[in-house]
Design an enzyme around this catalytic site. Structure first.
Site, PDB file in Angstrom:
ATOM      1  N   LYS A 204     -12.460  21.814  -8.685  1.00  0.00           N
ATOM      2  CA  LYS A 204     -11.422  21.771  -9.709  1.00  0.00           C
ATOM      3  C   LYS A 204     -10.050  21.525  -9.088  1.00  0.00           C
ATOM      4  O   LYS A 204      -9.273  20.700  -9.556  1.00  0.00           O
ATOM      5  CB  LYS A 204     -11.414  23.061 -10.521  1.00  0.00           C
ATOM      6  CG  LYS A 204     -10.382  23.053 -11.637  1.00  0.00           C
ATOM      7  CD  LYS A 204     -10.279  24.405 -12.341  1.00  0.00           C
ATOM      8  CE  LYS A 204     -11.464  24.698 -13.190  1.00  0.00           C
ATOM      9  NZ  LYS A 204     -11.270  25.922 -14.016  1.00  0.00           N
ATOM     10  N   GLU A 210     -14.811  24.265   2.055  1.00  0.00           N
ATOM     11  CA  GLU A 210     -16.146  23.741   2.358  1.00  0.00           C
ATOM     12  C   GLU A 210     -16.353  22.353   1.747  1.00  0.00           C
ATOM     13  O   GLU A 210     -16.882  21.437   2.395  1.00  0.00           O
ATOM     14  CB  GLU A 210     -17.224  24.695   1.835  1.00  0.00           C
ATOM     15  CG  GLU A 210     -17.212  26.073   2.462  1.00  0.00           C
ATOM     16  CD  GLU A 210     -16.383  27.077   1.684  1.00  0.00           C
ATOM     17  OE1 GLU A 210     -16.657  28.278   1.804  1.00  0.00           O
ATOM     18  OE2 GLU A 210     -15.447  26.655   0.963  1.00  0.00           O
ATOM     19  N   GLY A 263     -15.760  28.630 -12.979  1.00  0.00           N
ATOM     20  CA  GLY A 263     -16.666  27.859 -12.124  1.00  0.00           C
ATOM     21  C   GLY A 263     -18.138  28.117 -12.375  1.00  0.00           C
ATOM     22  O   GLY A 263     -18.930  27.186 -12.524  1.00  0.00           O
ATOM     23  N   ARG A 264     -18.523  29.380 -12.454  1.00  0.00           N
ATOM     24  CA  ARG A 264     -19.946  29.695 -12.602  1.00  0.00           C
ATOM     25  C   ARG A 264     -20.455  29.470 -14.025  1.00  0.00           C
ATOM     26  O   ARG A 264     -21.636  29.672 -14.296  1.00  0.00           O
ATOM     27  CB  ARG A 264     -20.206  31.129 -12.146  1.00  0.00           C
ATOM     28  CG  ARG A 264     -19.396  32.188 -12.859  1.00  0.00           C
ATOM     29  CD  ARG A 264     -19.503  33.532 -12.143  1.00  0.00           C
ATOM     30  NE  ARG A 264     -18.636  34.547 -12.711  1.00  0.00           N
ATOM     31  CZ  ARG A 264     -17.348  34.697 -12.423  1.00  0.00           C
ATOM     32  NH1 ARG A 264     -16.764  33.855 -11.583  1.00  0.00           N
ATOM     33  NH2 ARG A 264     -16.636  35.670 -12.958  1.00  0.00           N
ATOM     34  N   GLU A 349     -21.071  37.900  -9.356  1.00  0.00           N
ATOM     35  CA  GLU A 349     -19.674  37.505  -9.264  1.00  0.00           C
ATOM     36  C   GLU A 349     -18.910  37.920 -10.515  1.00  0.00           C
ATOM     37  O   GLU A 349     -17.704  38.147 -10.470  1.00  0.00           O
ATOM     38  CB  GLU A 349     -19.558  35.991  -9.048  1.00  0.00           C
ATOM     39  CG  GLU A 349     -18.185  35.549  -8.566  1.00  0.00           C
ATOM     40  CD  GLU A 349     -18.163  34.121  -8.044  1.00  0.00           C
ATOM     41  OE1 GLU A 349     -18.228  33.936  -6.815  1.00  0.00           O
ATOM     42  OE2 GLU A 349     -18.091  33.192  -8.874  1.00  0.00           O
ATOM     43  N   HIS A 380     -46.885  37.243  -2.882  1.00  0.00           N
ATOM     44  CA  HIS A 380     -47.337  37.340  -1.491  1.00  0.00           C
ATOM     45  C   HIS A 380     -46.182  37.649  -0.547  1.00  0.00           C
ATOM     46  O   HIS A 380     -46.300  37.437   0.669  1.00  0.00           O
ATOM     47  CB  HIS A 380     -48.034  36.037  -1.078  1.00  0.00           C
ATOM     48  CG  HIS A 380     -49.334  35.818  -1.781  1.00  0.00           C
ATOM     49  ND1 HIS A 380     -50.550  36.189  -1.244  1.00  0.00           N
ATOM     50  CD2 HIS A 380     -49.613  35.301  -3.006  1.00  0.00           C
ATOM     51  CE1 HIS A 380     -51.518  35.893  -2.100  1.00  0.00           C
ATOM     52  NE2 HIS A 380     -50.978  35.354  -3.175  1.00  0.00           N
ATOM     53  N   LYS A 509     -11.936  34.475   2.568  1.00  0.00           N
ATOM     54  CA  LYS A 509     -11.379  33.129   2.754  1.00  0.00           C
ATOM     55  C   LYS A 509     -10.053  33.192   3.513  1.00  0.00           C
ATOM     56  O   LYS A 509      -9.793  32.392   4.420  1.00  0.00           O
ATOM     57  CB  LYS A 509     -11.153  32.464   1.393  1.00  0.00           C
ATOM     58  CG  LYS A 509     -12.417  32.096   0.639  1.00  0.00           C
ATOM     59  CD  LYS A 509     -12.038  31.430  -0.672  1.00  0.00           C
ATOM     60  CE  LYS A 509     -13.248  31.031  -1.486  1.00  0.00           C
ATOM     61  NZ  LYS A 509     -12.854  30.391  -2.758  1.00  0.00           N
TER      62      LYS A 509
END
Length: 540
Positions: A204, A210, A263-264, A349, A380, A509
């Site tokens: 955004k 990153e 964002g999420r 979050e 398993h 950060k």
């Protein structure tokens, strides 16, 4: 809203109910009326929370608690565009991204639906032109692959949904790059042709470390093979046109969205462009329609039949009344393999908070730890702990009645049988008499039989929820995601926290920015002894 006298009384009544009945057999709750009260449906989704230790009295108390927290009023405020994200003074309107085209919704006295629909139309035109070959690469070839470069909400949602909808793929292969680790981009680019690869940079602000580092490396890879026209391979999902211009990305290839989308919660809009490229515009619209269907259900259904509210109340009961710290998401659907990770971000979050809306310490436990794995793989791996571990972990199963591979129906039948068997086994368990009988049949006698039987006892009485649906279609996937979004919202309201900020991600950060130069030549000023030692080890 802080606890009132009424709310405190309800919490106390719930605690008393649990204390009285905590050792009660869940199986004993199954009278003729239980399924009618402990199942609910919305379009293609069927929710069954009957395999929990919530009885009719507890359910009534939970509903009264939700009413006392003014869930309906808070829900309506969110949909109306009130700035319920108080720490950032923002509205929370991801639901507007899936609203009908002719809807009208004003924010700060301006309609936001019509302007967004222009962006959405541009996205559709772009995707259509990629699919039909109108938009081509620098050397006049049709794009075969797409890399979405983003992280967090700009990665997990599109990745999860694109994988979930694999049967609906159009032919364009979508890949996802998030981790800043150089191994991630190295391994991804090895199998791709730069001449037919489209790159979407999703950020955004266009400042996410990153994403920017990975984007620059990917563009360098393109430039190493393409002499001119690299910009024809670039797309941006961003609301920072000045920053995207620095990458020579043309304005018609920049798709932005307002700060009223977190964002999420953003895969419904421009962040979902890779989903649209993967499955086509019509399937993406069906996906939006599924989310909108759940919105209507959440807004209109009675609490006793309201899936997001019932799912949230079950979560509240397990987290706060039973003190279960974790929640396992177990999709018996291989294409939902990334759903646990997606819900992990969505939930943890959002509700991983220890401070309430008023800036005070929360008075009871908030967000649980979310984790899980797809299908029989999990059986398993960690189901041993689910069945016989010292901690009780509420589980949430997802299962489709039908798969997308009719020729492999026997596979899907085995999958369904395993899913139903696990929820049944968690509830009914196996008592010592049954275990002794099994040990006896195996030839053990006396003390050896008792010892062997002890290892084969399952306490049972472990709660689970099952969400069933006909088939994993775009519409159903939209319903599922919106269901969990609204569940997170309801739980956040009941904990009196802001589910829509995420200040907890900021400190790390900031410290990373101070540590980066120290990995080279800068002195480790102001760092603790352990960090200084680790810096030296990693440098030398």
């Amino acid at each position: 809203m802080p606890d009132t006298e009424t709310q405190n009384a309800i919490w106390q009544a719930l605690a008393k109910n649990q204390q009285t009945h905590q050792h009660r057999s869940i199986v004993s709750l199954f009278d003729d009326a239980r399924l009618a009260s402990f199942t609910a449906e919305s379009d293609d989704l069927h929710l069954d929370f009957s395999k929990t230790n919530i009885d009719s009295d507890a359910l009534e108390l939970l509903i009264k608690l939700a009413e006392s927290c003014h869930i309906a009023e808070k829900r309506d405020a969110m949909f109306a565009g009130d700035k319920i994200n108080i720490t950032e003074n923002r509205a929370v309107l991801h639901t507007a991204l899936r609203a009908a085209k002719d809807s009208v919704l004003t924010l700060d006295d301006e309609d936001i639906i019509a302007p967004y629909q222009k962006t959405f139309t541009a996205m559709q035109e772009f995707a259509t032109n990629i699919h039909n070959g109108t938009i081509i690469s620098a050397n006049q070839q049709k794009f075969t692959d797409c890399i979405n470069i983003g992280i967090g909400g700009s990665d997990l949602g599109p990745l999860m949904a694109t994988q979930a909808l694999t049967p609906y793929h159009t032919g364009l292969k979508c890949h996802f790059l998030s981790n800043i680790d150089g191994a991630a981009i190295t391994d991804l680019l090895v199998g791709l042709n730069p001449h037919t690869t489209l790159i979407i940079i999703a950020s955004k602000t266009f400042t996410t470390t990153e994403t920017m580092v990975n984007a620059k490396t990917a563009i360098a890879w393109l430039k190493a093979h393409i002499t001119q026209g690299v910009e024809q391979h670039l797309v941006a999902i961003s609301s920072a046109p000045d920053k995207t211009a620095e990458f020579n990305i043309s304005p018609e290839r920049v798709f932005g969205f307002g700060d009223w989308v977190g964002g999420r919660y953003s895969l419904w809009g421009p962040i979902g462009l890779p989903i649209m490229l993967a499955v086509g515009t019509q399937n993406f619209q069906d996906f939006l329609a599924g989310g909108a269907s759940m919105d209507r259900h959440f807004c209109n259904a009675d609490m006793k039949q309201n899936l997001p509210i019932l799912l949230a109340l079950t979560g509240i009961f397990h987290r706060n009344i039973c003190n279960y710290a974790t929640r396992a998401i177990l999709p018996y659907d291989q294409r939902l393999a990334r759903l646990p990770a997606y819900l992990q971000q969505l939930d943890m979050e959002s509700n991983g908070k220890s401070v309430d809306i008023d800036g005070k310490q929360v008075i009871r436990a908030s967000g649980p730890i979310i984790w899980g794995e797809a299908g029989t793989n999990g059986q398993h791996a960690f189901y041993q702990l689910l069945h016989q571990g010292t901690d009780i972990i509420p589980t949430e199963f997802l299962i489709a009645a039908n798969g997308h591979e009719p020729a492999l129906k026997h596979h899907h039948d085995l999958l369904k049988a395993n899913c139903l068997a696990q929820s049944e086994a968690l509830m009914i368990g196996r008592n010592s008499e049954q275990a002794m009988e099994i040990a006896g049949k195996l030839g053990y006698q006396g003390e050896a039989q008792k010892m062997q039987a002890a290892h084969r006892v399952f306490t049972g009485n472990r709660p689970s929820i099952t969400l069933a649906y006909p088939k994993l279609t775009p519409f159903v996937l939209g319903q599922i995601i919106a269901l969990y979004e609204h569940r997170v919202f309801v739980e956040g309201v009941m904990w009196h926290i802001n589910s829509f900020d995420q200040w907890g991600v900021e400190l790390g950060k900031e410290l990373a920015n101070t540590l980066l130069p120290m990995l080279h030549d800068a002195d480790p000023i102001g760092k603790d002894k352990s960090t200084i030692n680790l810096l030296r080890k990693l440098k030398n």
